[in-house]
Design a protein around this motif. Structure first.
Motif, mmCIF file in Angstrom:
data_model
loop_
_atom_site.group_PDB
_atom_site.id
_atom_site.type_symbol
_atom_site.label_atom_id
_atom_site.label_comp_id
_atom_site.label_asym_id
_atom_site.label_seq_id
_atom_site.Cartn_x
_atom_site.Cartn_y
_atom_site.Cartn_z
ATOM 1 N N LEU A 37 -3.536 3.706 1.054
ATOM 2 C CA LEU A 37 -3.315 4.352 -0.240
ATOM 3 C C LEU A 37 -2.148 5.316 -0.033
ATOM 4 O O LEU A 37 -2.331 6.407 0.503
ATOM 5 C CB LEU A 37 -4.567 5.097 -0.694
ATOM 6 C CG LEU A 37 -5.816 4.236 -0.899
ATOM 7 C CD1 LEU A 37 -7.063 5.102 -0.941
ATOM 8 C CD2 LEU A 37 -5.690 3.423 -2.179
ATOM 9 N N ARG A 38 -0.959 4.911 -0.451
ATOM 10 C CA ARG A 38 0.249 5.651 -0.119
ATOM 11 C C ARG A 38 0.595 6.671 -1.205
ATOM 12 O O ARG A 38 1.578 6.546 -1.913
ATOM 13 C CB ARG A 38 1.414 4.679 0.091
ATOM 14 C CG ARG A 38 1.198 3.683 1.223
ATOM 15 C CD ARG A 38 1.186 4.377 2.570
ATOM 16 N NE ARG A 38 0.982 3.443 3.674
ATOM 17 C CZ ARG A 38 1.951 2.778 4.291
ATOM 18 N NH1 ARG A 38 3.209 2.947 3.899
ATOM 19 N NH2 ARG A 38 1.691 1.959 5.293
ATOM 20 N N PHE A 39 -0.259 7.666 -1.330
ATOM 21 C CA PHE A 39 -0.023 8.737 -2.294
ATOM 22 C C PHE A 39 0.192 10.051 -1.553
ATOM 23 O O PHE A 39 -0.551 10.374 -0.616
ATOM 24 C CB PHE A 39 -1.222 8.886 -3.242
ATOM 25 C CG PHE A 39 -1.486 7.679 -4.096
ATOM 26 C CD1 PHE A 39 -0.697 7.405 -5.194
ATOM 27 C CD2 PHE A 39 -2.524 6.814 -3.788
ATOM 28 C CE1 PHE A 39 -0.947 6.285 -5.981
ATOM 29 C CE2 PHE A 39 -2.783 5.700 -4.556
ATOM 30 C CZ PHE A 39 -1.993 5.435 -5.656
ATOM 31 N N GLU A 40 1.177 10.824 -1.978
ATOM 32 C CA GLU A 40 1.450 12.119 -1.363
ATOM 33 C C GLU A 40 0.279 13.072 -1.583
ATOM 34 O O GLU A 40 -0.253 13.178 -2.688
ATOM 35 C CB GLU A 40 2.729 12.731 -1.955
ATOM 36 C CG GLU A 40 4.012 12.013 -1.581
ATOM 37 C CD GLU A 40 4.356 12.166 -0.112
ATOM 38 O OE1 GLU A 40 3.949 13.177 0.485
ATOM 39 O OE2 GLU A 40 5.033 11.268 0.428
ATOM 40 N N GLY A 41 -0.113 13.777 -0.515
ATOM 41 C CA GLY A 41 -1.138 14.807 -0.630
ATOM 42 C C GLY A 41 -2.546 14.297 -0.830
ATOM 43 O O GLY A 41 -3.446 15.081 -1.177
ATOM 44 N N LEU A 42 -2.761 13.008 -0.615
ATOM 45 C CA LEU A 42 -4.094 12.434 -0.821
ATOM 46 C C LEU A 42 -5.055 12.875 0.283
ATOM 47 O O LEU A 42 -4.720 12.821 1.460
ATOM 48 C CB LEU A 42 -3.991 10.904 -0.835
ATOM 49 C CG LEU A 42 -5.266 10.127 -1.149
ATOM 50 C CD1 LEU A 42 -5.695 10.375 -2.588
ATOM 51 C CD2 LEU A 42 -5.039 8.636 -0.911
ATOM 52 N N ARG A 43 -6.237 13.322 -0.086
ATOM 53 C CA ARG A 43 -7.258 13.699 0.883
ATOM 54 C C ARG A 43 -8.051 12.449 1.259
ATOM 55 O O ARG A 43 -8.758 11.873 0.428
ATOM 56 C CB ARG A 43 -8.173 14.787 0.315
ATOM 57 C CG ARG A 43 -7.475 16.109 0.044
ATOM 58 C CD ARG A 43 -8.419 17.151 -0.509
ATOM 59 N NE ARG A 43 -9.461 17.487 0.459
ATOM 60 C CZ ARG A 43 -10.760 17.507 0.183
ATOM 61 N NH1 ARG A 43 -11.186 17.199 -1.020
ATOM 62 N NH2 ARG A 43 -11.635 17.829 1.109
ATOM 63 N N ILE A 44 -7.932 12.041 2.517
ATOM 64 C CA ILE A 44 -8.516 10.786 2.962
ATOM 65 C C ILE A 44 -10.022 10.910 3.227
ATOM 66 O O ILE A 44 -10.792 9.981 2.961
ATOM 67 C CB ILE A 44 -7.808 10.285 4.235
ATOM 68 C CG1 ILE A 44 -6.327 10.027 3.939
ATOM 69 C CG2 ILE A 44 -8.450 8.992 4.741
ATOM 70 C CD1 ILE A 44 -6.088 8.960 2.910
ATOM 71 N N ASN A 45 -10.455 12.056 3.771
ATOM 72 C CA ASN A 45 -11.863 12.174 4.169
ATOM 73 C C ASN A 45 -12.865 11.836 3.071
ATOM 74 O O ASN A 45 -13.799 11.060 3.302
ATOM 75 C CB ASN A 45 -12.134 13.576 4.725
ATOM 76 C CG ASN A 45 -11.611 13.746 6.139
ATOM 77 O OD1 ASN A 45 -10.858 12.909 6.632
ATOM 78 N ND2 ASN A 45 -11.977 14.829 6.791
ATOM 79 N N PRO A 46 -12.723 12.385 1.858
ATOM 80 C CA PRO A 46 -13.700 12.032 0.819
ATOM 81 C C PRO A 46 -13.718 10.539 0.511
ATOM 82 O O PRO A 46 -14.772 9.977 0.203
ATOM 83 C CB PRO A 46 -13.221 12.844 -0.399
ATOM 84 C CG PRO A 46 -12.456 13.980 0.183
ATOM 85 C CD PRO A 46 -11.781 13.426 1.390
#
Length: 207
Positions: A37-46
């Motif tokens: 998921l190539r989005f800037e600032g995306l929080r991966i953990n959730p």
């Protein structure tokens, strides 16, 4: 085949799970699967936590791996309900009890690759890599090392990929082909599909 981008993150996550299920229906053997998921600032953990819970509900036993102790500790703090399923690469390699669980691996980087390859060899089950980066041309390694990394990177099957572009977006949702969309004043419109991921030049010419 549906020529449609996800409308939001939750729809993308639903598409990710559908893609994994579709892959498992026709591939029962150990596999290396890639999700990006190539989005800037995306929080991966959730996202990984929610994916883990969806897999559990569908009877796919899984554990979650982080390359370093800091990342694993933060994940345990953020989601204590999954703390007993969260491990570092080193902890996993030292275990003989976790080998049959699906691995959800959070954002491995080029400098993690040696240990990550060992993790992939150590497990008996499928590895699902989320937002990983396996190749870095800046890393100063010899040609033999680059070839080894390239071969490792080529083992991965992309089951889901979405990336906004300056003039559009690129999507891959297993079992569909790669799909290119153009950004218009009224939103995104489907342009073309590709059996392999298109390179930058092909994308520019197509848009």
């Amino acid at each position: 085949m549906t020529n449609k981008l996800p409308s939001d993150l939750l729809e993308a996550e639903s598409n990710i799970f559908e893609s994994i299920q579709s892959y498992f229906l026709i591939n029962a053997e150990k596999s290396f699967l890639s999700i990006s998921l190539r989005f800037e600032g995306l929080r991966i953990n959730p996202i990984i936590f929610r994916l883990s819970n969806k897999l559990n509900k569908s009877k796919y036993d899984n554990i979650l791996l982080w390359a370093d102790a800091g990342g694993a500790a933060l994940a345990k703090r953020d989601n204590p309900e999954l703390a007993n399923k969260i491990f570092t690469f080193k902890e996993f390699l030292n275990s003989s009890e976790l080998l049959n669980s699906i691995l959800l691996v959070c954002s491995p980087q080029p400098y993690d690759i040696d240990m990550f390859e060992k993790v992939c060899s150590h497990t008996n089950s499928t590895v699902i890599m989320i937002n990983g980066k396996l190749e870095d041309p800046i890393v100063g390694i010899g040609s033999v090392g680059r070839e080894m990394r390239k071969r490792f990177a080529e083992k991965w099957n992309v089951v889901y990929f979405v990336q906004p572009l300056s003039l559009g977006a690129l999507l891959k949702k297993f079992p569909n082909d790669w799909q290119l969309f153009k950004l218009n004043p009224n939103g995104y419109s489907f342009v073309k599909s590709f059996d392999k991921r298109p390179d930058d030049e092909t994308i520019i010419l197509s848009l």
